[in-house]
Design a protein around this motif. Structure first.
Motif, short mmCIF file in Angstrom:
data_model
loop_
_atom_site.label_atom_id
_atom_site.label_comp_id
_atom_site.label_asym_id
_atom_site.label_seq_id
_atom_site.Cartn_x
_atom_site.Cartn_y
_atom_site.Cartn_z
N TYR A 134 46.59 86.77 32.00
CA TYR A 134 46.11 85.39 32.22
C TYR A 134 44.68 85.38 32.77
O TYR A 134 43.88 84.51 32.44
CB TYR A 134 47.07 84.66 33.16
CG TYR A 134 46.63 83.26 33.54
CD1 TYR A 134 46.44 82.29 32.56
CD2 TYR A 134 46.43 82.90 34.87
CE1 TYR A 134 46.04 81.00 32.90
CE2 TYR A 134 46.04 81.62 35.22
CZ TYR A 134 45.85 80.67 34.23
OH TYR A 134 45.46 79.39 34.57
N ARG A 141 37.88 82.27 28.27
CA ARG A 141 37.91 80.81 28.08
C ARG A 141 36.73 80.15 28.80
O ARG A 141 35.99 79.36 28.18
CB ARG A 141 39.23 80.23 28.59
CG ARG A 141 39.25 78.70 28.55
CD ARG A 141 40.62 78.11 28.87
NE ARG A 141 41.17 78.49 30.17
CZ ARG A 141 42.29 77.96 30.68
NH1 ARG A 141 42.96 77.04 30.00
NH2 ARG A 141 42.75 78.35 31.84
N TYR A 194 39.54 76.97 41.99
CA TYR A 194 40.40 77.95 42.66
C TYR A 194 39.53 79.09 43.18
O TYR A 194 38.60 79.54 42.49
CB TYR A 194 41.41 78.55 41.67
CG TYR A 194 42.62 77.70 41.33
CD1 TYR A 194 43.03 76.61 42.09
CD2 TYR A 194 43.39 78.03 40.21
CE1 TYR A 194 44.15 75.87 41.75
CE2 TYR A 194 44.52 77.28 39.86
CZ TYR A 194 44.89 76.21 40.63
OH TYR A 194 46.00 75.49 40.29
N PHE A 205 40.56 73.59 33.28
CA PHE A 205 41.31 72.38 32.90
C PHE A 205 41.28 71.37 34.02
O PHE A 205 41.06 71.71 35.19
CB PHE A 205 42.76 72.74 32.52
CG PHE A 205 43.65 73.16 33.66
CD1 PHE A 205 44.51 72.26 34.29
CD2 PHE A 205 43.66 74.47 34.13
CE1 PHE A 205 45.33 72.64 35.35
CE2 PHE A 205 44.50 74.87 35.18
CZ PHE A 205 45.33 73.95 35.78
N ARG A 207 43.46 68.15 35.90
CA ARG A 207 44.88 67.89 36.14
C ARG A 207 45.45 66.90 35.12
O ARG A 207 46.64 66.94 34.81
CB ARG A 207 45.09 67.36 37.56
CG ARG A 207 44.71 68.38 38.64
CD ARG A 207 45.53 69.63 38.56
NE ARG A 207 45.13 70.64 39.56
CZ ARG A 207 45.62 71.87 39.60
NH1 ARG A 207 46.52 72.27 38.71
NH2 ARG A 207 45.21 72.71 40.51
N GLY A 224 49.85 71.04 32.53
CA GLY A 224 50.94 71.77 33.15
C GLY A 224 50.80 71.69 34.66
O GLY A 224 49.73 71.90 35.20
N CYS A 311 51.84 80.78 34.98
CA CYS A 311 50.64 81.62 35.14
C CYS A 311 50.50 82.32 36.48
O CYS A 311 49.55 83.07 36.67
CB CYS A 311 49.41 80.80 34.83
SG CYS A 311 49.22 79.50 36.02
C1 3EB Z 1 48.22 75.63 37.95
O1 3EB Z 1 48.27 74.48 38.41
C2 3EB Z 1 49.40 76.08 37.15
O2 3EB Z 1 45.16 77.78 32.71
O3 3EB Z 1 45.15 76.11 31.31
C3 3EB Z 1 48.62 74.75 34.60
C4 3EB Z 1 47.95 74.08 33.58
C5 3EB Z 1 48.30 76.06 34.86
C6 3EB Z 1 46.97 74.71 32.82
C7 3EB Z 1 45.59 76.69 32.32
C8 3EB Z 1 47.32 76.70 34.10
C9 3EB Z 1 46.66 76.03 33.09
O4 3EB Z 1 47.28 76.39 38.17
C10 3EB Z 1 49.02 76.83 35.92
#
Ligand code: 3EB
Length: 327
Positions: A134, A141, A194, A205, A207, A224, A311
């Motif tokens: 990942y 990406r 992060y 991404f 939310r 997700g 992930c």
């Molecule tokens: C998170 O909140 C959970 O890498 O595209 C959720 C939605 C998650 C998209 C992505 C990863 C992704 O980090 C994992």
């Protein structure tokens, strides 16, 4: 020109009204080994599910590099599937190539905007040359977004990223005529911010992505969503509490969307995909989910449960959804 979503439990030659055109579709199959097609296996419902994005206008199909796409002149759906290479750097390069071809596709269609991406990678949590699959994916990406001049932070599309047991890496996307309005979750650090403890490059991404389907008609694509508060995974080992935390996050995302639009979305009305790491946890997750959205709600009756790796190895469940509402 309308974009519609449908989900059926029979996939052979669905009868459809005249003048309805398939923009994109996927079949979700139950049973072990189903992931060989590049999608996670279906846990529930028991029969094969066909999901379709459909248009009221005819679609044109084509290929750009690795991407197969179809376009109704407004909405663009694309997908790609290919074997994952055996080294970390090659995986980063392949991810970069896939996304570069995706951005070329958008460019070739008048500069369409990414709304939502579905990413499925075999052995997502496995180490490859000392780094998780990942995390290699995130490197390729993010670099592809930056190289294409696409929004890699604020303004990124909605997405999900899940792991399969084997088979090809699979990517699917929806794009549209206008940039989506990004929605963040005040309970969570934005994923694109992060800290580096979760990998050298952050995930790309938002939310959720708020999209105008037609004047007065909005769609919310919720990424997700998992049991993360701030940037930390919470309730390790407890799938019930993780599901409850995930639902709190989903509600917080909808609340945040409501600050940006007069449209009113309801979890109980959305189309949900629930990813469960361990098939044995299915009933526990379903019970919590049904209680939260109402056992007889469209959400509970229509939810699709897939078995997939999330992930972060400590995360046991992830839920994504989308829904539409008048504004
Ligand atoms: C998170 O909140 C959970 O890498 O595209 C959720 C939605 C998650 C998209 C992505 C990863 C992704 O980090 C994992």
């Amino acid at each position: 020109m309308s974009l519609l979503f449908e989900r059926r439990t029979h996939h052979a030659d669905l009868p459809r009204a005249a003048g309805v055109h398939v923009l994109g579709q996927r079949h979700l199959f139950p049973g072990a080994g189903a992931g060989a097609g590049g999608l996670p296996p279906l846990l529930r419902p028991a029969q094969t599910v066909t999901e379709r994005w459909i248009s009221t206008h005819p679609v044109r199909t084509g290929e750009t590099g690795l991407i197969r796409h179809s376009d109704d002149g407004l909405w663009l759906y694309g997908e790609a599937s290919l074997p994952v290479p055996a080294t970390g750097t090659a995986l980063q390069a392949m991810t970069h190539q896939l996304y570069a071809d995706l951005f070329r596709t958008l460019h070739a269609h008048g500069g369409r905007h990414l709304l939502k991406l579905w990413n499925y990678l075999p052995r997502l949590n496995a180490a490859l040359d000392g780094l998780e699959v990942y995390r290699h994916f995130n490197i390729g990406r993010q670099q592809a977004f930056l190289d294409a001049g696409a929004a890699a932070f604020d303004g990124a599309p909605a997405a999900c990223a899940l792991g399969t047991a084997g088979g090809p890496m699979t990517l699917a996307f929806l794009a549209g005529p206008q940039a989506p309005r990004p929605v963040e979750n005040p309970r969570q650090t934005s994923a694109y911010h992060y800290p580096a403890t979760y990998g050298p490059r952050s995930p790309t991404f938002s939310r959720a992505a708020l999209v105008t389907l037609a004047p007065g008609h909005e769609m919310l694509f919720v990424s997700g969503t998992a049991s993360i508060v701030g940037h930390a995974s919470v309730h390790p080992g407890d799938v019930v509490q993780q599901t409850e935390e995930t639902l709190r996050n989903l509600r917080a995302v909808l609340d945040a969307a409501h600050d940006q639009t007069p449209a009113r979305f309801a979890l109980a009305q959305c189309a949900h995909t629930v990813y469960v790491r361990h098939a044995a946890d299915l009933d526990a997750v379903r019970t919590v989910f049904a209680q939260a959205v109402g056992a007889d709600s469209p959400a509970a009756r229509g939810a699709v449960y897939l078995q997939a790796d999330v992930c972060r190895s400590e995360l046991l469940v992830e839920i994504e959804c989308h829904g539409d509402a008048p504004r």
